[in-house]
Design a protein around this motif. Structure first.
Motif, PDB file in Angstrom:
ATOM      1  N   GLN A 158      36.687   5.908  75.800  1.00  0.00           N
ATOM      2  CA  GLN A 158      36.969   5.273  74.514  1.00  0.00           C
ATOM      3  C   GLN A 158      35.719   4.615  73.945  1.00  0.00           C
ATOM      4  OE1 GLN A 158      39.862   2.285  75.370  1.00  0.00           O
ATOM      5  NE2 GLN A 158      38.447   1.010  76.499  1.00  0.00           N
ATOM      6  N   SER A 159      35.761   4.340  72.668  1.00  0.00           N
ATOM      7  CA  SER A 159      34.725   3.578  71.977  1.00  0.00           C
ATOM      8  C   SER A 159      33.315   4.046  72.340  1.00  0.00           C
ATOM      9  CB  SER A 159      34.886   2.087  72.295  1.00  0.00           C
ATOM     10  OG  SER A 159      34.028   1.329  71.474  1.00  0.00           O
ATOM     11  N   ILE A 160      33.113   5.343  72.267  1.00  0.00           N
ATOM     12  CA  ILE A 160      31.829   5.930  72.635  1.00  0.00           C
ATOM     13  C   ILE A 160      30.745   5.460  71.670  1.00  0.00           C
ATOM     14  CG2 ILE A 160      32.079   8.043  71.275  1.00  0.00           C
ATOM     15  CD1 ILE A 160      30.879   7.968  74.870  1.00  0.00           C
ATOM     16  N   GLU A 161      29.570   5.279  72.166  1.00  0.00           N
ATOM     17  CA  GLU A 161      28.427   4.836  71.353  1.00  0.00           C
ATOM     18  C   GLU A 161      27.691   6.086  70.865  1.00  0.00           C
ATOM     19  OE1 GLU A 161      24.647   3.791  70.193  1.00  0.00           O
ATOM     20  OE2 GLU A 161      24.831   4.641  72.188  1.00  0.00           O
ATOM     21  N   SER A 162      27.404   6.165  69.581  1.00  0.00           N
ATOM     22  CA  SER A 162      26.880   7.382  68.963  1.00  0.00           C
ATOM     23  C   SER A 162      25.572   7.878  69.572  1.00  0.00           C
ATOM     24  CB  SER A 162      26.686   7.177  67.455  1.00  0.00           C
ATOM     25  OG  SER A 162      27.919   6.968  66.835  1.00  0.00           O
ATOM     26  N   THR A 163      24.606   6.996  69.758  1.00  0.00           N
ATOM     27  CA  THR A 163      23.304   7.412  70.279  1.00  0.00           C
ATOM     28  C   THR A 163      23.443   8.012  71.673  1.00  0.00           C
ATOM     29  OG1 THR A 163      22.231   5.684  68.970  1.00  0.00           O
ATOM     30  CG2 THR A 163      20.954   6.644  70.765  1.00  0.00           C
ATOM     31  N   SER A 164      24.221   7.377  72.520  1.00  0.00           N
ATOM     32  CA  SER A 164      24.448   7.902  73.868  1.00  0.00           C
ATOM     33  C   SER A 164      25.184   9.230  73.826  1.00  0.00           C
ATOM     34  CB  SER A 164      25.249   6.915  74.706  1.00  0.00           C
ATOM     35  OG  SER A 164      24.534   5.721  74.875  1.00  0.00           O
ATOM     36  N   LEU A 165      26.135   9.358  72.921  1.00  0.00           N
ATOM     37  CA  LEU A 165      26.882  10.601  72.792  1.00  0.00           C
ATOM     38  C   LEU A 165      25.952  11.740  72.374  1.00  0.00           C
ATOM     39  CD1 LEU A 165      29.464  12.264  72.789  1.00  0.00           C
ATOM     40  CD2 LEU A 165      29.910  11.421  70.478  1.00  0.00           C
ATOM     41  N   LEU A 166      25.087  11.501  71.406  1.00  0.00           N
ATOM     42  CA  LEU A 166      24.159  12.539  70.964  1.00  0.00           C
ATOM     43  C   LEU A 166      23.236  12.954  72.102  1.00  0.00           C
ATOM     44  CD1 LEU A 166      23.372  11.115  67.428  1.00  0.00           C
ATOM     45  CD2 LEU A 166      24.694  13.181  67.945  1.00  0.00           C
ATOM     46  N   HIS A 167      22.783  11.993  72.892  1.00  0.00           N
ATOM     47  CA  HIS A 167      21.944  12.299  74.052  1.00  0.00           C
ATOM     48  C   HIS A 167      22.718  13.151  75.064  1.00  0.00           C
ATOM     49  CE1 HIS A 167      18.957  11.826  77.182  1.00  0.00           C
ATOM     50  NE2 HIS A 167      19.921  11.398  77.986  1.00  0.00           N
ATOM     51  N   THR A 168      23.971  12.795  75.310  1.00  0.00           N
ATOM     52  CA  THR A 168      24.806  13.532  76.259  1.00  0.00           C
ATOM     53  C   THR A 168      25.048  14.963  75.790  1.00  0.00           C
ATOM     54  OG1 THR A 168      25.870  11.491  76.978  1.00  0.00           O
ATOM     55  CG2 THR A 168      27.042  13.535  77.444  1.00  0.00           C
ATOM     56  N   ILE A 169      25.285  15.138  74.494  1.00  0.00           N
ATOM     57  CA  ILE A 169      25.494  16.482  73.934  1.00  0.00           C
ATOM     58  C   ILE A 169      24.276  17.354  74.220  1.00  0.00           C
ATOM     59  CG2 ILE A 169      25.619  17.776  71.767  1.00  0.00           C
ATOM     60  CD1 ILE A 169      27.387  15.443  70.708  1.00  0.00           C
ATOM     61  N   LYS A 170      23.100  16.812  73.951  1.00  0.00           N
ATOM     62  CA  LYS A 170      21.864  17.571  74.170  1.00  0.00           C
ATOM     63  C   LYS A 170      21.649  17.857  75.657  1.00  0.00           C
ATOM     64  CE  LYS A 170      19.701  15.451  70.168  1.00  0.00           C
ATOM     65  NZ  LYS A 170      18.690  14.464  69.738  1.00  0.00           N
ATOM     66  N   LYS A 171      21.853  16.861  76.477  1.00  0.00           N
ATOM     67  CA  LYS A 171      21.597  16.996  77.908  1.00  0.00           C
ATOM     68  C   LYS A 171      22.529  18.017  78.563  1.00  0.00           C
ATOM     69  CE  LYS A 171      21.051  14.315  82.120  1.00  0.00           C
ATOM     70  NZ  LYS A 171      21.112  13.001  82.736  1.00  0.00           N
ATOM     71  N   LEU A 172      23.801  18.005  78.182  1.00  0.00           N
ATOM     72  CA  LEU A 172      24.789  18.874  78.818  1.00  0.00           C
ATOM     73  C   LEU A 172      24.990  20.212  78.108  1.00  0.00           C
ATOM     74  CD1 LEU A 172      27.552  16.252  79.756  1.00  0.00           C
ATOM     75  CD2 LEU A 172      25.709  17.171  81.201  1.00  0.00           C
ATOM     76  N   SER A 173      24.349  20.379  76.954  1.00  0.00           N
ATOM     77  CA  SER A 173      24.508  21.621  76.170  1.00  0.00           C
ATOM     78  C   SER A 173      25.980  21.951  75.943  1.00  0.00           C
ATOM     79  CB  SER A 173      23.798  22.785  76.854  1.00  0.00           C
ATOM     80  OG  SER A 173      22.432  22.525  76.981  1.00  0.00           O
ATOM     81  N   ALA A 174      26.711  20.984  75.443  1.00  0.00           N
ATOM     82  CA  ALA A 174      28.150  21.153  75.215  1.00  0.00           C
ATOM     83  C   ALA A 174      28.412  22.218  74.157  1.00  0.00           C
ATOM     84  CB  ALA A 174      28.760  19.829  74.771  1.00  0.00           C
ATOM     85  N   THR A 175      29.474  22.976  74.361  1.00  0.00           N
ATOM     86  CA  THR A 175      29.900  23.991  73.407  1.00  0.00           C
ATOM     87  C   THR A 175      30.749  23.373  72.310  1.00  0.00           C
ATOM     88  OG1 THR A 175      29.920  25.630  75.163  1.00  0.00           O
ATOM     89  CG2 THR A 175      31.145  26.180  73.172  1.00  0.00           C
ATOM     90  N   MET A 176      31.495  22.317  72.679  1.00  0.00           N
ATOM     91  CA  MET A 176      32.397  21.684  71.725  1.00  0.00           C
ATOM     92  C   MET A 176      32.505  20.196  72.021  1.00  0.00           C
ATOM     93  SD  MET A 176      36.430  22.572  70.974  1.00  0.00           S
ATOM     94  CE  MET A 176      36.102  24.118  70.132  1.00  0.00           C
ATOM     95  N   LEU A 177      32.704  19.432  70.948  1.00  0.00           N
ATOM     96  CA  LEU A 177      32.974  18.010  71.050  1.00  0.00           C
ATOM     97  C   LEU A 177      34.290  17.740  70.339  1.00  0.00           C
ATOM     98  CD1 LEU A 177      32.224  15.015  71.594  1.00  0.00           C
ATOM     99  CD2 LEU A 177      31.006  15.065  69.411  1.00  0.00           C
ATOM    100  N   CYS A 178      35.236  17.101  71.034  1.00  0.00           N
ATOM    101  CA  CYS A 178      36.536  16.745  70.461  1.00  0.00           C
ATOM    102  C   CYS A 178      36.643  15.223  70.422  1.00  0.00           C
ATOM    103  CB  CYS A 178      37.673  17.307  71.305  1.00  0.00           C
ATOM    104  SG  CYS A 178      37.690  19.090  71.422  1.00  0.00           S
ATOM    105  N   ILE A 179      36.952  14.699  69.245  1.00  0.00           N
ATOM    106  CA  ILE A 179      37.035  13.253  69.066  1.00  0.00           C
ATOM    107  C   ILE A 179      38.363  12.885  68.424  1.00  0.00           C
ATOM    108  CG2 ILE A 179      36.070  11.264  67.856  1.00  0.00           C
ATOM    109  CD1 ILE A 179      33.362  12.301  68.331  1.00  0.00           C
ATOM    110  N   SER A 180      38.964  11.827  68.947  1.00  0.00           N
ATOM    111  CA  SER A 180      40.230  11.312  68.433  1.00  0.00           C
ATOM    112  C   SER A 180      40.002   9.959  67.755  1.00  0.00           C
ATOM    113  CB  SER A 180      41.215  11.148  69.588  1.00  0.00           C
ATOM    114  OG  SER A 180      42.402  10.557  69.145  1.00  0.00           O
TER     115      SER A 180
END
Length: 129
Positions: A35-57
């Motif tokens: 919950q309450s994910i922090e944007s900068t950390s999320l963007l870093h995680t996306i790049k690091k893990l090479s995610a195919t999809m991000l789902c947000i509620s």
């Protein structure tokens, strides 16, 4: 890989957890970020893990601006960037906000959303081959 979380600032996580469960039942690799994910950390995680999809509620309207901003930041990532999927109760009361967010809106039943996400991932895989 699908990353799942609640929007920045959003304290409610039940829908995100349920979606993660349904996707895992469909043999999709999921990382639940909470919950309450922090944007900068999320963007870093996306790049690091090479995610195919991000789902947000998102449930609470107070966090709509943060989600809108995050969707713009994700859209500006270099390719290949993850598919961006969003949904939540807030959009039943603020349907006009859907058009402001860059991504795919999923409405309604989480099991149906999981099936649609599975289909989108399959299409994505076909394009990569």
């Amino acid at each position: 890989l699908v990353l799942i979380c609640s929007a920045p600032g959003e304290p409610h996580e039940l829908a995100s957890l349920m979606l993660a469960l349904f996707l895992r039942r469909n043999s999709i690799r999921v990382v639940y970020l909470g919950q309450s994910i922090e944007s900068t950390s999320l963007l870093h995680t996306i790049k690091k893990l090479s995610a195919t999809m991000l789902c947000i509620s998102l449930t609470m309207p107070a966090y709509l601006p943060a989600l809108t901003n995050l969707s713009r930041q994700i859209e500006q990532l270099p390719t290949p960037r993850p598919l961006f999927v969003f949904g939540g109760q807030v959009f039943a009361h603020h349907p006009g906000a859907i058009a402001q967010i860059h991504g795919t809106y999923m409405d309604g039943d989480l099991q149906l959303a999981a099936q649609e996400i599975h289909s989108q991932l399959q299409e994505c895989l076909k394009k990569q081959i």
